[in-house]
Design a protein around this motif. Structure first.
Motif, mmCIF file in Angstrom:
data_model
loop_
_atom_site.group_PDB
_atom_site.id
_atom_site.type_symbol
_atom_site.label_atom_id
_atom_site.label_comp_id
_atom_site.label_asym_id
_atom_site.label_seq_id
_atom_site.Cartn_x
_atom_site.Cartn_y
_atom_site.Cartn_z
ATOM 1 N N PHE A 185 0.827 -1.206 0.000
ATOM 2 C CA PHE A 185 0.000 0.000 0.000
ATOM 3 C C PHE A 185 0.863 1.258 0.000
ATOM 4 C CE2 PHE A 185 0.470 -1.482 4.409
ATOM 5 C CZ PHE A 185 0.989 -0.354 5.031
ATOM 6 N N THR A 186 0.244 2.339 -0.426
ATOM 7 C CA THR A 186 0.914 3.637 -0.399
ATOM 8 C C THR A 186 0.584 4.401 0.885
ATOM 9 O OG1 THR A 186 -0.915 4.681 -1.603
ATOM 10 C CG2 THR A 186 0.918 3.810 -2.908
ATOM 11 N N GLN A 187 -0.587 4.127 1.475
ATOM 12 C CA GLN A 187 -0.970 4.758 2.729
ATOM 13 C C GLN A 187 -2.078 3.942 3.376
ATOM 14 O OE1 GLN A 187 -2.486 8.722 2.035
ATOM 15 N NE2 GLN A 187 -3.860 8.074 0.405
ATOM 16 N N GLY A 225 -4.331 15.049 0.197
ATOM 17 C CA GLY A 225 -4.128 14.598 -1.170
ATOM 18 C C GLY A 225 -5.032 13.481 -1.634
ATOM 19 N N LEU A 226 -5.951 13.029 -0.799
ATOM 20 C CA LEU A 226 -6.853 11.948 -1.209
ATOM 21 C C LEU A 226 -7.948 12.548 -2.089
ATOM 22 C CD1 LEU A 226 -7.496 8.886 -0.790
ATOM 23 C CD2 LEU A 226 -9.094 9.619 1.008
ATOM 24 N N PRO A 227 -8.044 12.105 -3.339
ATOM 25 C CA PRO A 227 -9.092 12.657 -4.210
ATOM 26 C C PRO A 227 -10.483 12.444 -3.624
ATOM 27 C CG PRO A 227 -7.496 11.384 -5.487
ATOM 28 C CD PRO A 227 -7.192 11.131 -4.046
ATOM 29 N N ALA A 228 -11.369 13.396 -3.885
ATOM 30 C CA ALA A 228 -12.707 13.356 -3.294
ATOM 31 C C ALA A 228 -13.427 12.053 -3.616
ATOM 32 C CB ALA A 228 -13.523 14.551 -3.783
ATOM 33 N N GLN A 233 -15.411 6.769 -1.829
ATOM 34 C CA GLN A 233 -15.351 5.312 -1.955
ATOM 35 C C GLN A 233 -15.059 4.657 -0.606
ATOM 36 O OE1 GLN A 233 -12.285 3.922 -4.632
ATOM 37 N NE2 GLN A 233 -12.749 1.747 -4.269
ATOM 38 N N ALA A 234 -14.100 5.213 0.143
ATOM 39 C CA ALA A 234 -13.772 4.665 1.458
ATOM 40 C C ALA A 234 -14.955 4.790 2.413
ATOM 41 C CB ALA A 234 -12.547 5.379 2.030
ATOM 42 N N GLN A 235 -15.642 5.923 2.394
ATOM 43 C CA GLN A 235 -16.809 6.111 3.246
ATOM 44 C C GLN A 235 -17.923 5.136 2.873
ATOM 45 O OE1 GLN A 235 -17.275 10.315 2.405
ATOM 46 N NE2 GLN A 235 -16.655 10.865 4.491
ATOM 47 N N GLU A 236 -18.114 4.934 1.589
ATOM 48 C CA GLU A 236 -19.159 4.008 1.144
ATOM 49 C C GLU A 236 -18.855 2.582 1.567
ATOM 50 O OE1 GLU A 236 -19.373 4.771 -3.051
ATOM 51 O OE2 GLU A 236 -20.930 6.315 -2.813
ATOM 52 N N ILE A 237 -17.582 2.201 1.549
ATOM 53 C CA ILE A 237 -17.199 0.864 2.020
ATOM 54 C C ILE A 237 -17.583 0.707 3.489
ATOM 55 C CG2 ILE A 237 -15.218 -0.610 2.589
ATOM 56 C CD1 ILE A 237 -13.835 0.531 0.069
ATOM 57 N N ALA A 238 -17.258 1.713 4.304
ATOM 58 C CA ALA A 238 -17.562 1.630 5.730
ATOM 59 C C ALA A 238 -19.066 1.620 5.985
ATOM 60 C CB ALA A 238 -16.899 2.796 6.462
ATOM 61 N N LEU A 239 -19.814 2.454 5.279
ATOM 62 C CA LEU A 239 -21.273 2.493 5.451
ATOM 63 C C LEU A 239 -21.900 1.165 5.033
ATOM 64 C CD1 LEU A 239 -21.930 6.096 4.120
ATOM 65 C CD2 LEU A 239 -22.348 5.313 6.469
ATOM 66 N N ARG A 240 -21.386 0.582 3.965
ATOM 67 C CA ARG A 240 -21.915 -0.709 3.508
ATOM 68 C C ARG A 240 -21.648 -1.808 4.525
ATOM 69 N NH1 ARG A 240 -19.875 -3.857 -1.961
ATOM 70 N NH2 ARG A 240 -21.168 -5.731 -1.723
ATOM 71 N N ILE A 241 -20.440 -1.832 5.075
ATOM 72 C CA ILE A 241 -20.121 -2.844 6.079
ATOM 73 C C ILE A 241 -21.011 -2.674 7.310
ATOM 74 C CG2 ILE A 241 -18.324 -3.642 7.676
ATOM 75 C CD1 ILE A 241 -16.284 -2.975 5.475
ATOM 76 N N ASP A 257 -4.653 1.620 1.058
ATOM 77 C CA ASP A 257 -4.825 2.324 -0.208
ATOM 78 C C ASP A 257 -3.584 2.098 -1.060
ATOM 79 O OD1 ASP A 257 -5.399 4.041 -2.286
ATOM 80 O OD2 ASP A 257 -5.163 5.882 -1.113
ATOM 81 N N THR A 258 -3.751 1.430 -2.197
ATOM 82 C CA THR A 258 -2.613 1.155 -3.078
ATOM 83 C C THR A 258 -2.455 2.217 -4.158
ATOM 84 O OG1 THR A 258 -3.878 -0.149 -4.689
ATOM 85 C CG2 THR A 258 -3.003 -1.318 -2.760
ATOM 86 N N GLY A 259 -3.362 3.184 -4.198
ATOM 87 C CA GLY A 259 -3.387 4.145 -5.284
ATOM 88 C C GLY A 259 -4.322 3.734 -6.394
#
Length: 288
Positions: A185-187, A225-228, A233-241, A257-259
């Protein structure tokens, strides 16, 4: 009319910080601590002393609480099921919390709902690990399915010889070995959401986290630097889980996050170190 009482199992730092939020909201707050020296026991007026794995202590503690929650994930699920059978509102419920207690159960459930995870396999022998490494390449990550946290119970394995050394470590009762693909991952990200018993849910800004020796040492919010679209996408993953696993309360999804892709690493169903910024940086903190 007396204020409702929230009971938190565990007397650690998260319970101590929750106590301040409860006072501000006019809510009664009770903690189950193991010792008077526990952080929360030093400041909370309504303290019960007992063990989180003793069902009699849990029953006595829960009596008179409107809801029972946690500052750690180590309460045996069968004990929580007994509390629910007595009419105690347990948040999150034992079936949801078990995903944060058993990594194999978590991986299987996340795979079943189509959430992207590192490739994984339950292993019990050196041959299993070498076969898995042949599929995903060295290094691989070897984890105990239960009991590990803050880097404990997690090893990055670079060879079959190292795997043999780790396999010789005794497992805790009920635990198994879980092998996972090592993600370059990058971060690391943390996506935190809150969900009500009625299914309402909100997402906090995505955080960038830095781990040192498996412990969260730095949090930057929002992630620089995280694109909107990737933040969403990250928020949607958490909400879905949170929705699909029926989580009530706080959920933090730790992500790689691998980029190009975002992989789910771990789940925490309680206030989380990556959310402490919300005390001063959000209208409603994670403890409220």
């Amino acid at each position: 009319m007396s204020a409702p009482v929230v009971g938190m199992i565990g007397g650690g730092q998260l319970a101590r910080m929750s106590a301040e939020a409860a006072t501000a909201l006019g809510i009664g707050f009770r903690v189950l601590a193991q010792s008077p020296s526990d952080p929360a026991a030093q400041v909370v007026r309504d303290v019960h002393f007992g063990s989180h794995d003793d069902v009699d202590s849990l029953r006595a503690f829960a009596e008179g609480c409107e809801v029972v929650t946690f500052d750690h994930e180590h309460v045996p699920p069968e004990h929580l099921e007994q509390l629910e059978a007595l009419g105690v509102a347990v948040r999150p419920g034992p079936s949801a919390l078990f995903h944060a207690q058993d990594k194999i159960h978590m991986r299987q459930s996340l795979t079943d709902i189509g959430v992207l995870c590192p490739r994984w396999r339950v292993v019990s022998t050196l041959d299993h690990i070498t076969e898995f490494a042949a599929q995903v390449s060295w290094p691989v990550v070897l984890k105990t399915s239960r009991g590990g946290y803050d880097g404990r119970g997690v090893w990055v394995i670079k060879s079959s010889e190292q795997a043999a050394e780790v396999l010789a470590i005794p497992l805790a009762a009920g635990a198994q070995w879980l092998a996972e693909e090592h993600i370059d991952f990058t971060q690391e990200l943390a996506a935190q959401v809150a969900r009500s018993p009625h299914g309402q849910a909100v997402a906090y800004p995505v955080a960038r986290t830095k781990q040192i020796n498996g412990i969260c040492a730095e949090v930057v919010v929002p992630c620089p630097g995280l694109p909107a679209e990737r933040a969403v996408q990250a928020q949607e993953i958490a909400l879905r889980i949170a929705r699909d696993l029926n989580v009530t309360g706080m959920l933090t999804v730790e992500l790689f996050d691998t980029g190009e892709e975002i992989y789910v690493n771990e789940l925490a169903m309680r206030p989380h170190n990556s959310g402490h910024w919300s005390i001063d940086g959000a209208v409603t903190s994670q403890f409220e």
